[in-house]
Design a protein around this motif. Structure first.
Motif, mmCIF file in Angstrom:
data_model
loop_
_atom_site.group_PDB
_atom_site.id
_atom_site.type_symbol
_atom_site.label_atom_id
_atom_site.label_comp_id
_atom_site.label_asym_id
_atom_site.label_seq_id
_atom_site.Cartn_x
_atom_site.Cartn_y
_atom_site.Cartn_z
ATOM 1 N N PRO A 131 3.720 -13.325 14.908
ATOM 2 C CA PRO A 131 4.430 -12.941 16.125
ATOM 3 C C PRO A 131 5.515 -13.947 16.498
ATOM 4 C CG PRO A 131 2.337 -13.978 16.684
ATOM 5 C CD PRO A 131 2.395 -13.898 15.173
ATOM 6 N N GLY A 132 6.593 -13.435 17.097
ATOM 7 C CA GLY A 132 7.573 -14.335 17.706
ATOM 8 C C GLY A 132 8.686 -14.826 16.806
ATOM 9 N N LEU A 133 8.815 -14.227 15.610
ATOM 10 C CA LEU A 133 9.902 -14.652 14.726
ATOM 11 C C LEU A 133 11.113 -13.734 14.902
ATOM 12 C CD1 LEU A 133 7.956 -15.386 11.418
ATOM 13 C CD2 LEU A 133 9.058 -17.054 12.931
ATOM 14 N N PRO A 134 12.323 -14.252 14.690
ATOM 15 C CA PRO A 134 13.503 -13.387 14.764
ATOM 16 C C PRO A 134 13.417 -12.308 13.682
ATOM 17 C CG PRO A 134 14.140 -15.692 14.368
ATOM 18 C CD PRO A 134 12.646 -15.645 14.366
ATOM 19 N N ASP A 135 13.867 -11.116 14.009
ATOM 20 C CA ASP A 135 13.701 -9.968 13.118
ATOM 21 C C ASP A 135 14.392 -10.140 11.763
ATOM 22 O OD1 ASP A 135 12.679 -7.343 12.670
ATOM 23 O OD2 ASP A 135 14.731 -6.592 12.866
ATOM 24 N N PHE A 136 15.518 -10.861 11.752
ATOM 25 C CA PHE A 136 16.264 -10.927 10.481
ATOM 26 C C PHE A 136 15.485 -11.615 9.369
ATOM 27 C CE2 PHE A 136 17.607 -15.355 10.414
ATOM 28 C CZ PHE A 136 17.674 -15.727 11.758
ATOM 29 N N LEU A 137 14.471 -12.383 9.724
ATOM 30 C CA LEU A 137 13.658 -13.030 8.691
ATOM 31 C C LEU A 137 12.903 -12.007 7.846
ATOM 32 C CD1 LEU A 137 12.150 -16.160 10.476
ATOM 33 C CD2 LEU A 137 14.196 -16.002 9.074
ATOM 34 N N ASN A 138 12.749 -10.800 8.395
ATOM 35 C CA ASN A 138 12.013 -9.774 7.657
ATOM 36 C C ASN A 138 12.768 -9.228 6.449
ATOM 37 O OD1 ASN A 138 9.567 -9.759 9.134
ATOM 38 N ND2 ASN A 138 10.656 -8.775 10.812
ATOM 39 N N SER A 139 14.033 -9.610 6.302
ATOM 40 C CA SER A 139 14.746 -9.196 5.093
ATOM 41 C C SER A 139 14.659 -10.284 4.023
ATOM 42 C CB SER A 139 16.206 -8.881 5.425
ATOM 43 O OG SER A 139 16.860 -10.044 5.853
ATOM 44 N N TYR A 140 14.021 -11.382 4.358
ATOM 45 C CA TYR A 140 13.853 -12.456 3.378
ATOM 46 C C TYR A 140 12.617 -12.161 2.525
ATOM 47 C CZ TYR A 140 17.123 -15.326 6.148
ATOM 48 O OH TYR A 140 18.206 -15.817 6.808
ATOM 49 N N PRO A 141 12.558 -12.751 1.339
ATOM 50 C CA PRO A 141 11.374 -12.515 0.508
ATOM 51 C C PRO A 141 10.105 -13.035 1.171
ATOM 52 C CG PRO A 141 12.807 -14.203 -0.454
ATOM 53 C CD PRO A 141 13.554 -13.604 0.694
ATOM 54 N N ASP A 142 9.083 -12.231 1.069
ATOM 55 C CA ASP A 142 7.791 -12.621 1.624
ATOM 56 C C ASP A 142 7.217 -13.772 0.808
ATOM 57 O OD1 ASP A 142 5.537 -12.687 3.116
ATOM 58 O OD2 ASP A 142 4.701 -10.801 2.375
ATOM 59 N N SER A 143 6.344 -14.514 1.410
ATOM 60 C CA SER A 143 5.647 -15.549 0.651
ATOM 61 C C SER A 143 4.268 -15.720 1.261
ATOM 62 C CB SER A 143 6.432 -16.861 0.704
ATOM 63 O OG SER A 143 6.600 -17.267 2.049
ATOM 64 N N PRO A 144 3.298 -16.072 0.427
ATOM 65 C CA PRO A 144 1.922 -16.182 0.931
ATOM 66 C C PRO A 144 1.668 -17.528 1.604
ATOM 67 C CG PRO A 144 1.978 -16.616 -1.417
ATOM 68 C CD PRO A 144 3.389 -16.366 -1.008
ATOM 69 N N TRP A 145 0.627 -17.576 2.418
ATOM 70 C CA TRP A 145 0.158 -18.855 2.946
ATOM 71 C C TRP A 145 -0.439 -19.658 1.804
ATOM 72 C CZ3 TRP A 145 1.277 -20.548 7.648
ATOM 73 C CH2 TRP A 145 1.534 -19.627 8.677
ATOM 74 N N ARG A 146 -0.183 -20.918 1.816
ATOM 75 C CA ARG A 146 -0.795 -21.787 0.799
ATOM 76 C C ARG A 146 -1.537 -22.919 1.482
ATOM 77 N NH1 ARG A 146 4.513 -22.611 -3.008
ATOM 78 N NH2 ARG A 146 5.199 -20.453 -2.841
ATOM 79 N N TRP A 147 -2.644 -23.242 0.884
ATOM 80 C CA TRP A 147 -3.421 -24.379 1.383
ATOM 81 C C TRP A 147 -2.680 -25.651 1.039
ATOM 82 C CZ3 TRP A 147 -5.556 -28.773 -0.611
ATOM 83 C CH2 TRP A 147 -6.574 -29.389 0.151
#
Ligand SMILES: [Zn+2]
Lengths: 216, 195
Positions: A94-110
């Motif tokens: 939640p709370g991120l600017p919408d344009f970041l959604n066109s960037y490649p996704d990436s997983p959480w890493r430990w």
């Protein structure tokens, strides 16, 4: 959401002027999502930009520029703003600017006990690295700031350090001069967006990236 | 009718807004030509000062005015300032142009516009309409002394170094810094009633 910590005004002015690099732009844009007050400052700065523009001395346009433009208008019907395909990339946060959604996704890493990191890969080279950081309640860490500027936007949860309490919407700005003893003091995970200036190699290991940032 | 030299700032702003509206609603060519003649040469100067060549600056100025034509219907004459709106178009094109030098040729440059999209519609937490915010912003700016406004303009929009500003305005360096700090603090306090 009550925001208590805002970006310095200079950053907002540079945001409006369009002179921040993309990573820093994302840092400020994330704060703006949750802060109407700073959005108003940015609007004010854009008005200053408008005043600046009208106050500039004109430079003569090339010969026939207006006529060429008019021919171009003849060939063009009203253009609508292209609708871009938005991926789900970061919609779970939640709370991120919408344009970041066109960037490649990436997983959480430990990256350390109770700490996960999710890089945000920018579409252009930037001196500023951007990533999400998720820490479990009670986590303590030494925030060892970098040589450059570092912005931290709280998206959920909260942390506390000598500089105060930082909850959702708050913006923590470090210039590399202070080391803080940070403690996550929310009962839920604390997720932050971090925009960090640094001279790190793009192909470096994520661990190497974080090593100087966090020491458990 | 479409005079090139309006007499003061307020009528100026209202006039640009009317012209953009005429373009949006009636696709008014004469209104567009008036906007072109005023703004294109100034945007060209803006681009040249940002390091663009004569030819690139000319092209970018034309692109900016083309965007004014195609996006006119997105301009809200009741709220946004016309010059501010056109400034944001020029600013985004300038960023795009800088990026084209850096990014891969396939990258999408309309992204810049999205990156600045933020204050669409009413602000949920403030419950204040966009037009009220614009009015407040304009009031705040007009309450700001010219000398403070000038330092903000030079420092952030012309990216002039503080030492250079001191020389230009013939004031001590310390005064530049304090004036800038004062201006920003005052602006924020004038805008402060929002959240
Ligand atoms: Zn704020």
């Amino acid at each position: 959401m009550t925001v208590h910590h805002h970006p310095p005004d200079e950053l907002l002015a540079m945001f409006a002027a369009g002179t921040l690099d993309l990573g820093q732009h994302i840092g400020v844009a994330t704060h703006l999502v949750g802060c109407p007050k700073c959005r108003a400052v940015v609007r004010a700065m854009e008005h200053v930009g408008g005043a600046m523009l009208t106050g500039l001395p004109p430079t003569a346009m090339s010969d026939g520029a207006l006529e060429a433009m008019e021919r171009r208008l003849d060939e063009t019907s009203r253009t609508s703003i292209p609708e871009r395909r938005r991926g789900p990339a970061f919609r779970d946060v939640p709370g991120l600017p919408d344009f970041l959604n066109s960037y490649p996704d990436s997983p959480w890493r430990w990256i350390a006990p109770k700490v996960h990191l999710r890089p945000i890969r920018l579409p252009e080279p930037s001196a500023t690295r951007v990533f999400l950081l998720k820490s479990s309640p009670g986590t303590r860490m030494i925030e060892h700031t970098h040589t450059g500027l570092e912005m931290t936007c709280v998206l959920s949860g909260s942390f506390v350090h000598a500089g105060g309490h930082f909850g959702p919407g708050d913006f923590d700005f470090g210039d590399g001069s202070v080391d803080h003893d940070v403690r996550i003091n929310s009962t839920e995970d604390c997720i932050c967006l971090v925009a960090m200036q640094g001279d790190l190699k793009l192909n470096g290991m994520i661990g190497r990236l974080l090593q100087p940032l966090i020491r458990m | 009718m479409l005079s090139e030299t309006p007499d003061n700032e307020t009528s100026d702003a209202a006039r640009w807004a009317r012209l953009i509206e005429a373009v949006a609603v009636r696709r008014d060519r004469e209104a567009f030509a008036a906007l072109f003649r005023h703004f294109a040469p100034r945007i060209k100067t803006f681009m040249k000062r940002s390091g663009a060549s004569e030819q690139l600056a000319d092209e970018l100025a034309q692109e900016a005015l083309f965007a004014v034509w195609s996006k006119a219907s997105l301009f809200d004459p009741g709220s946004a300032g016309a010059a501010a709106w056109i400034f944001t178009i020029a600013r985004n094109l300038r960023i795009d142009a800088l990026r084209r030098q850096k990014r891969t040729p396939t990258s999408d440059t309309s992204e810049t516009e999205l990156e600045f999209q933020r204050d669409e519609g009413p602000l949920p937490d403030a419950g204040v309409a966009a037009s009220e915010i614009e009015a407040r912003v304009r009031d705040a700016l007009s309450a700001l002394p010219d000398e403070q406004m000038r330092v903000i303009e030079l420092s952030f929009f012309h990216e002039t170094a503080h030492a250079e500003i001191a020389k230009m305005l013939d004031i001590p360096l310390g005064t530049v810094k304090s004036r800038l700090r004062l201006a920003m603090a005052r602006l924020r306090s004038l805008l402060d009633d929002f959240s």
